[in-house]
Design an enzyme around this catalytic site. Structure first.
Site: not given
Length: 854
Positions: A36, A82, A126
């Site tokens: 990670r 993931h 968006y």
């Protein structure tokens, strides 16, 4: 009851909570570190970045394709590869799209992806995104079996374990992350400089980090600005850790018809929030902490950053600018920590190691890609060979096929008749009739010739590493031509840097080290000059049976090299050593140096300067077993707080002396039993810091080396024994021999004299200081000790009590001032030879064994 307990124990076995917690925590820590938080040294990507780019590749959103919704990309990332929240995946994509976060963005974003003012990006529904052009250099050749593939979190899909990146992404974009117990913070760099360094390292694998720094001059931040000083950069590149100082880029403009000045900020330090910076300046003005500023305004637009700081009339811009650098983030430090995953383990790397790992990665990729292309070429050649056979036997092939009842029978017939493989036979059956035309037949022949030539070329590449490195170099040059650009961050000299040495007055110091490891310094003038044979003054008070073991004289600006029994070397300036009273022990060396538990100081060497224009200066190290080694002075020029390896020490051995050599010196070794050997410096070759050295003298049983002298012409040799006796002999008495011999007798070892404790080269212009284990010191003029022959026993140098022993000897400049009240003369010890019938002088042993042991 007992049976029930046994059954319960079988079902619920007893475990150690401590061991279980330790194992579980370590498993968790390694999961965070490897899976990670830290980037891989090969592609410079963390798992989440790698998975995001791979998901975009699988979606086909390349730089020349239309944008897709960020939510679509995030869905594929968290759904396929993931298994974490959508926020983590989207934040990763956002950061890779921000030109002020990455030097070379890996995501081409459309919409609001945040700003330098700290504005949050728009929601992922968006915004739109696609890969950038440079991304293709990261994901290219994935389909050619260049990397290993691993199953995803639910074993339903496969994902690459690393990207076959052509660009050194770890350096050009940097990385930051906090794992469990460790963190990484790698700054971005300029692509052109990094590629040039990679090519230079391919051409010369022996380049040092210092030489690489002439190509990679320092970090190159996407926000520009300035880096002040190069010391932090050098430390980070050499050790993996360092701190650099970043500054905003400013200039001064005249306003209000030239009557007032304004500070204009055009670039700010990396990771500084512009809005917060402007707000902080306004607060300082409001709180009257800065009184020279009249107005602050942000005039930044799409053309670039511009913050205007107007000054009051007649205010000096230099003073205001220094205040801003001190009180705001216009000046900020960046802590470099070059930590990355290497072979599934975290490792702190220097600059050269990072470059070497990337070159090794590219070698693996090119080799595996070439092997894949060779296999495909051989498969194609195999098919073309079958087609050639069919064309050359066209009538027979057609007749065989026509006579067959079904395709299977036709295939078997072709295999048995023409000795074909199944794939060749199937290709002939699948061949269209148009390939039987003359042009098509010629094309098959030419294709076959081309593929054979390609196979030969690919095999040659696989068998020659030079060709592989040439391919890598050509790819690097292509990357540089396509994506290279100029630096954004300017590196300037450190500003207003006042070194501690500038405040120190040069002064000779007597540095004493006690047997238990205490060190201190005192001015040499503290010790009064006395005649030979005097009682002396107390230099260190005897505390808990501790006593002085070594004395050194050096300037306050000199550097002390501390050599340990483990073969390491540490650095300290003399003025950094504790200044203590004449009778105090000082401070424990273990509190000054980063020593191991069983490590102690074995030798100390004062160095006045590490500059060497002739490049002939070396450091000589001598061990008590008679091993000697010389190493270039430049090897010790760059100190590390944790120390460096000075030489390799054999078990049971230790360093007893260290000296600076000038290239034409001669060396005299003196042993505890009074043996001496004199040889040329040229008999010793220069070796690296970690070498073990060669034999200097062949020792007798129970003997060891106690002193090593770099001989100067016209000097005499003073040898002192533990019982306070000694003698001066001319250097001519010690003829030159080859190193490695037994040497000659330097002083008689007798009950009266005892063992030799030290030897020193002296003349009438110096004085010597003798120290006893009780702490007693005596400083005497050498002119009172006449020069006598090598075969004599010597004279008394200091009066000792029965329990006292001399432990150290050193020389100082003569003090011409005299104080009659302080003179201490013992008439019984006026210089005389004390050879007698009761204490016969043994004739010198002229044995000269020139055998060497390298």
């Amino acid at each position: 009851m007992s049976t029930e307990t046994d059954k319960s124990t079988e079902q619920f076995p007893t475990i150690s909570i401590e061991k279980e917690l330790q194992k579980s925590y370590l498993d968790y820590a390694m999961s965070v570190i490897v899976g990670r938080a830290l980037p891989d040294v090969r592609d410079g990507l963390k798992p989440v970045h790698r998975r995001a780019l791979f998901a975009m590749r699988e979606l086909g959103v390349h730089f020349n394709r239309p944008y897709v919704k960020s939510a679509r990309i995030v869905g594929d990332v968290i759904g396929k590869y993931h298994p974490h929240g959508d926020t983590a995946a989207y934040d990763t994509i956002v950061r890779m799209a921000q030109p002020f976060s990455l030097r070379y963005p890996l995501v081409d974003g459309q919409g609001n992806f945040g700003s330098l003012d700290g504005d949050s990006p728009a929601a992922m529904r968006y915004t739109e995104a696609r890969m950038t052009r440079i991304d293709r250099e990261i994901v290219n050749d994935l389909e050619k079996e260049t990397v290993d593939w691993i199953p995803n979190y639910d074993n339903s899909l496969m994902e690459p374990s690393v990207m076959p990146s052509k660009i050194p992404n770890l350096l050009i974009n940097g990385s930051s992350g906090i794992a469990v117990g460790m963190a990484t913070n790698i700054p971005p760099h300029n692509l052109t400089e990094v590629i040039d360094a990679l090519i230079a390292l391919i051409d010369n694998n022996n380049m040092t980090v210092h030489e690489i720094m002439s190509v990679i001059t320092g970090p190159d931040f996407p926000t520009g600005g300035q880096i002040c000083g190069r010391a932090g950069i050098r430390e980070a590149y050499e050790t993996g850790r360092g701190v650099v100082i970043m500054r905003a880029l400013t200039h001064i403009e005249k306003i209000k018809e030239g009557k007032r000045e304004a500070i204009i900020i055009t670039e700010i330090p990396y990771q500084v929030n512009k809005a917060s910076l402007v707000e902080k300046i306004a607060e300082l003005v409001k709180d009257k902490k800065i009184n020279s500023i009249s107005e602050v305004r942000d005039e930044s637009d799409r053309h670039g950053l511009r913050v205007v700081i107007e000054l009051k009339k007649d205010e000096m811009s230099d003073i205001a600018l220094n205040q801003l650098f001190t009180m705001t983030q216009m000046q900020k430090s960046f802590g470099i920590n070059l930590l990355a995953i290497v072979n599934n383990k975290p490792e702190l790397l220097n600059l050269k190691q990072i470059l070497e790992h990337f070159i090794s990665h590219r070698k693996v990729i090119v080799y595996r890609r070439t092997a894949y292309e060779l296999r495909k070429a051989e498969e194609k050649a195999h098919i073309l060979e079958g087609l050639n056979i069919a064309i050359n036997n066209l009538d027979e092939v057609v007749a065989l096929i026509k006579a067959s009842k079904n395709p299977l029978e036709a295939k078997e017939g072709l295999i048995s008749r023409f000795d074909l493989s199944e794939i060749q036979a199937q290709t002939i059956l699948d061949m269209r009739l148009q390939r039987l035309t003359g042009l098509e037949r010629d094309k098959i022949a030419s294709d076959y010739a081309e593929i054979i030539a390609e196979i030969i070329k690919l095999k040659e590449i696989l068998g020659n590493e030079v060709l592989i490195m040439n391919i890598i170099r050509d790819e690097f040059n292509e990357i540089k031509e396509t994506y290279g650009d100029d630096r954004k961050t300017e590196i300037i000299d450190a500003i207003d840097e006042i070194l501690p040495e500038d405040l120190i007055v040069p002064e000779d110091m007597a540095v004493t080290v006690t047997h238990s490891g205490y060190i201190k310094r005192n001015p040499v003038s503290l010790y009064r000059s006395q005649h030979r044979g005097g009682k002396g003054v107390t230099g260190v008070k005897n505390i808990e049976e501790d006593f002085v073991s070594n004395l050194y004289v050096a300037s306050t600006l000199d550097t002390f090299l501390f050599f340990t029994n483990h073969g390491k070397v540490f650095w300290r300036k003399v003025y950094q050593l504790p200044l203590a009273g004449r009778t105090a022990r000082g401070k424990a060396i273990v509190n000054l140096l980063n020593l191991a538990d069983d490590e102690k100081i074995a030798a100390i060497l004062p160095i006045s300067s590490f500059e060497d224009e002739t490049n002939q200066k070396t450091i000589l190290m001598v061990t008590k077993s008679g091993r000697i080694k010389k190493t270039s002075l430049q090897e010790f020029a760059r100190p590390l707080r944790k120390g460096k390896r000075a030489l390799t020490i054999n078990e049971g051995d230790e360093i007893i002396a260290a000296h600076v050599l000038n290239g034409e010196d001669t060396i005299l070794l003196v042993t505890q039993k009074g043996m001496c050997i004199h040889f040329q410096e040229s008999d010793i070759r220069t070796m690296g810091r970690t070498a073990a050295g060669v034999r200097g003298i062949r020792l007798g049983k129970g003997d060891m080396v106690v002193s090593a002298i770099v001989v100067e012409s016209d000097n005499s040799i003073l040898i002192a024994t533990e019982n306070g006796y000694g003698k001066r002999s001319p250097i001519e008495e010690y003829r030159l021999q080859n190193r490695g011999g037994k040497g000659v007798r330097g002083i008689k070892q007798s009950v009266r004299n005892g063992d030799v404790i030290a030897a020193k080269q002296v003349d009438d212009e110096v004085e010597v200081i003798l120290i006893a284990d009780s702490g007693k010191m005596i400083r005497m003029d050498l002119s009172t000790i006449r020069v006598i022959g090598r075969s004599t026993q010597g004279v008394r140098l200091i009066n000792l009590d029965e329990s006292e022993r001399v432990v150290s000897l050193d020389s100082v400049a003569k003090d011409n001032s005299e104080d009659d009240e302080d003179l201490d003369i013992d008439g019984d010890d006026i210089a005389t030879d004390v050879s007698s019938e009761n204490d016969p002088v043994e004739s010198p042993d002229e044995t000269d064994v020139s055998e060497s042991d390298d």
